[in-house]
Design an enzyme around this catalytic site. Structure first.
Site, PDB file in Angstrom:
ATOM      1  N   LYS A 134       0.838  -1.202   0.000  1.00  0.00           N
ATOM      2  CA  LYS A 134       0.000   0.000   0.000  1.00  0.00           C
ATOM      3  C   LYS A 134       0.872   1.251   0.000  1.00  0.00           C
ATOM      4  O   LYS A 134       0.613   2.212  -0.720  1.00  0.00           O
ATOM      5  CB  LYS A 134      -0.938  -0.008   1.230  1.00  0.00           C
ATOM      6  CG  LYS A 134      -2.084  -1.002   1.088  1.00  0.00           C
ATOM      7  CD  LYS A 134      -2.863  -1.226   2.377  1.00  0.00           C
ATOM      8  CE  LYS A 134      -3.881  -2.348   2.157  1.00  0.00           C
ATOM      9  NZ  LYS A 134      -4.634  -2.722   3.346  1.00  0.00           N
ATOM     10  N   GLN A 178      -4.920  -1.833   9.547  1.00  0.00           N
ATOM     11  CA  GLN A 178      -4.800  -3.120   8.855  1.00  0.00           C
ATOM     12  C   GLN A 178      -5.441  -4.229   9.689  1.00  0.00           C
ATOM     13  O   GLN A 178      -5.186  -4.353  10.886  1.00  0.00           O
ATOM     14  CB  GLN A 178      -3.306  -3.423   8.579  1.00  0.00           C
ATOM     15  CG  GLN A 178      -3.067  -4.659   7.746  1.00  0.00           C
ATOM     16  CD  GLN A 178      -3.636  -4.581   6.323  1.00  0.00           C
ATOM     17  OE1 GLN A 178      -3.728  -3.500   5.735  1.00  0.00           O
ATOM     18  NE2 GLN A 178      -4.041  -5.713   5.776  1.00  0.00           N
ATOM     19  N   ASP A 201     -11.295   2.849   4.179  1.00  0.00           N
ATOM     20  CA  ASP A 201     -11.621   1.422   4.066  1.00  0.00           C
ATOM     21  C   ASP A 201     -13.137   1.223   3.966  1.00  0.00           C
ATOM     22  O   ASP A 201     -13.589   0.132   3.575  1.00  0.00           O
ATOM     23  CB  ASP A 201     -11.128   0.682   5.320  1.00  0.00           C
ATOM     24  CG  ASP A 201      -9.908  -0.170   5.056  1.00  0.00           C
ATOM     25  OD1 ASP A 201      -9.703  -0.556   3.892  1.00  0.00           O
ATOM     26  OD2 ASP A 201      -9.173  -0.448   6.023  1.00  0.00           O
TER      27      ASP A 201
HETATM   28  N1  GUN Z   1      -7.401  -6.957   5.663  1.00  0.00           N
HETATM   29  C1  GUN Z   1      -7.873  -7.623   4.593  1.00  0.00           C
HETATM   30  N2  GUN Z   1      -8.429  -6.817   3.699  1.00  0.00           N
HETATM   31  C2  GUN Z   1      -8.328  -5.596   4.227  1.00  0.00           C
HETATM   32  C3  GUN Z   1      -8.725  -4.331   3.770  1.00  0.00           C
HETATM   33  O1  GUN Z   1      -9.310  -4.165   2.692  1.00  0.00           O
HETATM   34  N3  GUN Z   1      -8.438  -3.307   4.611  1.00  0.00           N
HETATM   35  C4  GUN Z   1      -7.807  -3.471   5.820  1.00  0.00           C
HETATM   36  N4  GUN Z   1      -7.615  -2.394   6.570  1.00  0.00           N
HETATM   37  N5  GUN Z   1      -7.428  -4.633   6.263  1.00  0.00           N
HETATM   38  C5  GUN Z   1      -7.663  -5.688   5.462  1.00  0.00           C
END
Ligand code: GUN
Length: 374
Positions: A134, A178, A201
């Site tokens: 990311k 995350q 998110d």
């Molecule tokens: N863990 C798995 N997919 C995601 C996501 O799209 N965002 C976040 N923050 N954690 C994740």
């Protein structure tokens, strides 16, 4: 002869069940699912019966859904692949380029650089990889990234304190925690602490609630389901008035994907572990989004000819021929489905690359909204 019709998917045991989170975050190479038992000589099982591996609680629930796959009829599998392949890697690249151009335009006009804060708790290798990716993607398009790494035993209070600081920081336009979080933390308390205006998110209950309501719009839509919709739109798949089936009902993908399809005027069914006759319901769909984390669950016989298929699953299965000892497959048996469907995403290279592209897009949208830049 039945054996000549059996596809590669027929060797993937239903015991290879993984929770969706795990499916979205493939484990490191040491993961080696053991092969399932051989198909019964009396009946050409397309998915073999569960091998005696200890099933995880979610996996046990999913086993009920998988059992239906064993009744798939190979005769419905057509001879030639005809589906258009939806290239998620290419679409994601286009989106990242579009986002980069918009960020440069905004910076030129206002001096504002979008900022994304990422909070990582613990040292899961898969989460570290996702966060690193990311960050790299942010750099490439001109988003400034801020990172907080906390130890596994950090308290919920510490995480919430960092979120509060980012909520108040005007150079931060998006905040992402995350997932998964360590077990001792309550996800809900933490996700609730993120400002709904910086919730890139789209996991805050208010944003999900707005997504579910007629006449309301969320500030943000969760990235993976948003990526699925973008793939459908950019591939020219009509959604309005069509029947759609979402397989899986997770908070991160299945549920928001179903809400998005409904907002786009599809008639939506959600298939899950307690659904009776998932195959029959799925076969009625013009659009299928599979997000359940079960390798090759959806067989050719589950698919209406010409349907559009978006496969969110990323499941590792044994492959002695691969240098890693495993390969990644989706929730849909690609080999069979590509002969029946009108369009289909591959795994890998389908939905996967779209998630980060959508995160960049959400962060840009946030900065534009906060700074009233059109
Ligand atoms: N863990 C798995 N997919 C995601 C996501 O799209 N965002 C976040 N923050 N954690 C994740």
């Amino acid at each position: 002869m039945a054996s000549s019709i059996l596809s590669d998917c027929s060797s993937c045991a239903t015991s290879r069940l993984l929770p969706l989170r795990r499916a979205l975050h493939p484990p490191p190479p040491r993961f080696r699912p053991s092969p399932g038992p051989a198909p019964s000589p009396r009946r050409p099982l397309l998915l073999t019966a569960a091998a005696p591996l200890p099933l995880l609680p979610r996996a046990r629930r999913m086993a009920a859904l998988s059992a239906a796959a064993s009744s798939a009829d190979p005769a419905t599998v057509l001879a030639d692949a005809s589906a258009k392949i939806i290239d998620g890697k290419l679409v994601a690249k286009q989106i990242r380029e579009e986002v980069g151009v918009e960020i440069a335009r905004m910076k030129d006009a206002t001096g504002v650089v979008p900022g994304l804060a990422v909070i990582l708790v613990g040292s899961r290798k898969d989460s570290q990889t996702y966060v690193r990716n990311k960050k790299k993607a942010c750099e490439a398009v001109g988003i400034k990234s801020y990172e907080v790494n906390l130890p596994e035993d950090a308290s919920e209070y510490e995480v919430i304190k960092h979120i509060a600081t980012f909520n108040d920081d005007p150079s931060v336009h998006g905040i992402l925690v995350q997932l998964p979080l360590p077990r001792h933390m309550n996800d809900e308390n933490i996700l609730n602490a993120v400002s709904i205006e910086k919730d890139v998110d789209g996991f805050h209950p208010v944003n999900i609630g707005r997504l579910a309501m007629q006449g309301r719009d969320p500030f943000f839509v969760p990235c993976t389901p948003k990526g699925c919709m973008e793939l459908l739109h950019r591939s020219g798949v009509e959604i309005n008035g069509k029947r759609a089936v979402v397989i899986g009902r997770s908070n991160i993908v299945g549920t928001p994907a179903a809400l998005l399809l409904q907002k786009a005027n599809a008639t939506v069914s959600i298939v899950h572990s307690k659904t009776k006759n998932p195959e029959e319901i799925t076969r009625q769909a013009d659009i299928i989004i599979a997000a359940v984390g079960v390798a090759n669950l959806v067989r050719g016989s589950w698919i209406k000819p010409g349907a559009a298929i978006i496969d969110v699953g990323i499941n590792p299965v044994d492959d002695p021929a691969s240098p890693r000892g495993y390969r990644l497959v989706g929730d849909v048996c690609f080999e069979e489905a590509s002969k029946v469907a009108g369009a289909i995403t591959p795994v890998p290279g389908g939905v996967g690359p779209m998630t980060i592209a959508m995160l960049l897009s959400n962060t840009l949208d946030s900065a534009k909204r906060i700074h009233k830049f059109k």
